[in-house]
Scaffold this motif. Structure first.
Motif, PDB file in Angstrom:
ATOM      1  N   ALA A  10       0.830  -1.207   0.000  1.00  0.00           N
ATOM      2  CA  ALA A  10       0.000   0.000   0.000  1.00  0.00           C
ATOM      3  C   ALA A  10       0.868   1.261   0.000  1.00  0.00           C
ATOM      4  N   SER A  11       1.947   1.232   0.758  1.00  0.00           N
ATOM      5  CA  SER A  11       2.852   2.387   0.814  1.00  0.00           C
ATOM      6  C   SER A  11       3.500   2.618  -0.547  1.00  0.00           C
ATOM      7  N   ARG A  12       3.900   1.537  -1.204  1.00  0.00           N
ATOM      8  CA  ARG A  12       4.525   1.664  -2.536  1.00  0.00           C
ATOM      9  C   ARG A  12       3.505   2.160  -3.559  1.00  0.00           C
ATOM     10  N   TRP A  13       2.284   1.696  -3.427  1.00  0.00           N
ATOM     11  CA  TRP A  13       1.189   2.128  -4.314  1.00  0.00           C
ATOM     12  C   TRP A  13       1.045   3.652  -4.244  1.00  0.00           C
ATOM     13  N   ALA A  14       0.899   4.185  -3.010  1.00  0.00           N
ATOM     14  CA  ALA A  14       0.712   5.629  -2.832  1.00  0.00           C
ATOM     15  C   ALA A  14       1.932   6.410  -3.312  1.00  0.00           C
ATOM     16  N   ALA A  15       3.116   5.829  -3.113  1.00  0.00           N
ATOM     17  CA  ALA A  15       4.361   6.500  -3.528  1.00  0.00           C
ATOM     18  C   ALA A  15       4.482   6.594  -5.047  1.00  0.00           C
ATOM     19  N   SER A  16       3.715   5.756  -5.774  1.00  0.00           N
ATOM     20  CA  SER A  16       3.759   5.773  -7.246  1.00  0.00           C
ATOM     21  C   SER A  16       2.978   6.939  -7.842  1.00  0.00           C
ATOM     22  N   SER A  17       2.215   7.646  -7.003  1.00  0.00           N
ATOM     23  CA  SER A  17       1.407   8.754  -7.530  1.00  0.00           C
ATOM     24  C   SER A  17       2.300   9.939  -7.892  1.00  0.00           C
ATOM     25  N   SER A  18       1.794  10.797  -8.755  1.00  0.00           N
ATOM     26  CA  SER A  18       2.567  11.969  -9.175  1.00  0.00           C
ATOM     27  C   SER A  18       2.418  13.091  -8.150  1.00  0.00           C
ATOM     28  N   ASP A  19       3.366  14.040  -8.170  1.00  0.00           N
ATOM     29  CA  ASP A  19       3.287  15.188  -7.259  1.00  0.00           C
ATOM     30  C   ASP A  19       2.059  16.038  -7.571  1.00  0.00           C
ATOM     31  N   GLU A  20       1.686  16.074  -8.873  1.00  0.00           N
ATOM     32  CA  GLU A  20       0.518  16.865  -9.289  1.00  0.00           C
ATOM     33  C   GLU A  20      -0.779  16.231  -8.798  1.00  0.00           C
ATOM     34  N   LYS A  21      -0.782  14.893  -8.695  1.00  0.00           N
ATOM     35  CA  LYS A  21      -2.010  14.201  -8.280  1.00  0.00           C
ATOM     36  C   LYS A  21      -1.656  13.144  -7.232  1.00  0.00           C
ATOM     37  N   PRO A  22      -1.435  13.571  -5.992  1.00  0.00           N
ATOM     38  CA  PRO A  22      -1.091  12.598  -4.949  1.00  0.00           C
ATOM     39  C   PRO A  22      -2.271  11.684  -4.621  1.00  0.00           C
ATOM     40  N   PHE A  23      -1.976  10.559  -4.009  1.00  0.00           N
ATOM     41  CA  PHE A  23      -3.039   9.624  -3.605  1.00  0.00           C
ATOM     42  C   PHE A  23      -4.012  10.359  -2.680  1.00  0.00           C
ATOM     43  N   PRO A  24      -5.343  10.173  -2.878  1.00  0.00           N
ATOM     44  CA  PRO A  24      -6.335  10.993  -2.162  1.00  0.00           C
ATOM     45  C   PRO A  24      -6.440  10.766  -0.655  1.00  0.00           C
ATOM     46  N   ALA A  25      -5.804   9.735  -0.126  1.00  0.00           N
ATOM     47  CA  ALA A  25      -5.823   9.503   1.327  1.00  0.00           C
ATOM     48  C   ALA A  25      -4.388   9.555   1.855  1.00  0.00           C
ATOM     49  N   ALA A  26      -4.236   9.916   3.119  1.00  0.00           N
ATOM     50  CA  ALA A  26      -2.918   9.833   3.756  1.00  0.00           C
ATOM     51  C   ALA A  26      -2.576   8.352   3.936  1.00  0.00           C
ATOM     52  N   VAL A  27      -1.299   7.997   3.800  1.00  0.00           N
ATOM     53  CA  VAL A  27      -0.887   6.590   3.936  1.00  0.00           C
ATOM     54  C   VAL A  27       0.260   6.506   4.936  1.00  0.00           C
ATOM     55  N   MET A  28       0.133   5.553   5.864  1.00  0.00           N
ATOM     56  CA  MET A  28       1.140   5.390   6.904  1.00  0.00           C
ATOM     57  C   MET A  28       1.365   3.895   7.153  1.00  0.00           C
ATOM     58  N   SER A  29       2.611   3.489   7.300  1.00  0.00           N
ATOM     59  CA  SER A  29       2.888   2.084   7.612  1.00  0.00           C
ATOM     60  C   SER A  29       3.001   1.892   9.121  1.00  0.00           C
TER      61      SER A  29
END
Length: 215
Positions: A45-64
């Motif tokens: 899940a952390s890697r998934w969110a990290a794959s998003s672009s700076d212009e369009k970050p993942f819509p939820a905060a992600v924490m391991s």
């Protein structure tokens, strides 16, 4: 107002747990302050969110919090007043103390299952764990989610009869195996970022059912 806590769990790997958790958290996060907690040591899940672009970050905060293990309920409580929804992607092992701990403060447990007899047999263990925790956490509800369904095959009669044997019901919405789900991971977003109407409708319908169950 304290957050509603949604746990996505199954002892069996390969049931599309992280894909479901990320799409649910991402869609909830479009209109609500949402936190996704990555409980899997693999950190998908952390890697998934990290794959998003700076212009369009993942819509939820992600924490391991994968390293916290049996005290994760205490850690989650620290964030309960800061968010409207907290979605927890649990590790795929029933003997894992992380899942038992997270269930202690959960409002809803989603159990994604591939609708085949072998996958349903494997989900019996998680049913037993949820039943045991329910005696301590009386607000805990649970729902099966038929996930990665084959487009051309309706859920087999054998699988349906096994589903009916569970202590908790199945969500009405079934999630099908679509390339859009894999693409959403590669983009670090959700199916709402893609031009796949069916996938978007499925997730939207499932999120509506989740909100109804929580209310």
């Amino acid at each position: 107002m304290s957050a509603k806590i949604i746990i996505v769990t199954n002892q069996k790997g390969g049931c599309g747990k992280t894909t479901l958790a990320m799409n649910v958290a991402g869609v909830l996060g479009l209109n609500n302050k949402t936190l996704l907690i990555d409980g899997d040591p693999q950190g998908s899940a952390s890697r998934w969110a990290a794959s998003s672009s700076d212009e369009k970050p993942f819509p939820a905060a992600v924490m391991s919090l994968a390293a916290v293990n049996d005290k994760v309920n205490r850690e989650i409580k620290k964030y309960i007043d800061d968010y409207e929804y907290i979605v927890v992607d649990c590790p795929p092992a029933i003997d894992n103390k992380f899942t038992s701990s997270a269930l202690l403060i959960a409002d809803l447990a989603l159990v994604p299952i591939v609708p085949s007899p072998t996958d349903l047999w494997a989900a019996i263990g998680i049913q037993n764990l949820i039943s045991n925790v329910s005696e301590i956490n009386e607000k805990l509800q649970a729902r099966l989610v038929a996930n990665m369904c084959q487009t051309n095959a309706s859920i087999s009669k054998e699988a349906l009869s096994l589903i009916e044997e569970f202590d908790f019901p199945k969500m009405t919405t079934d999630i099908y195996q679509r390339t859009a789900y894999r693409q959403s991971a590669a983009l670090g977003g959700t199916v709402f970022d893609l031009d796949n109407q069916k996938a978007r409708e499925e997730i939207k319908a499932l999120v509506s059912e989740i909100i109804d169950a929580l209310n």
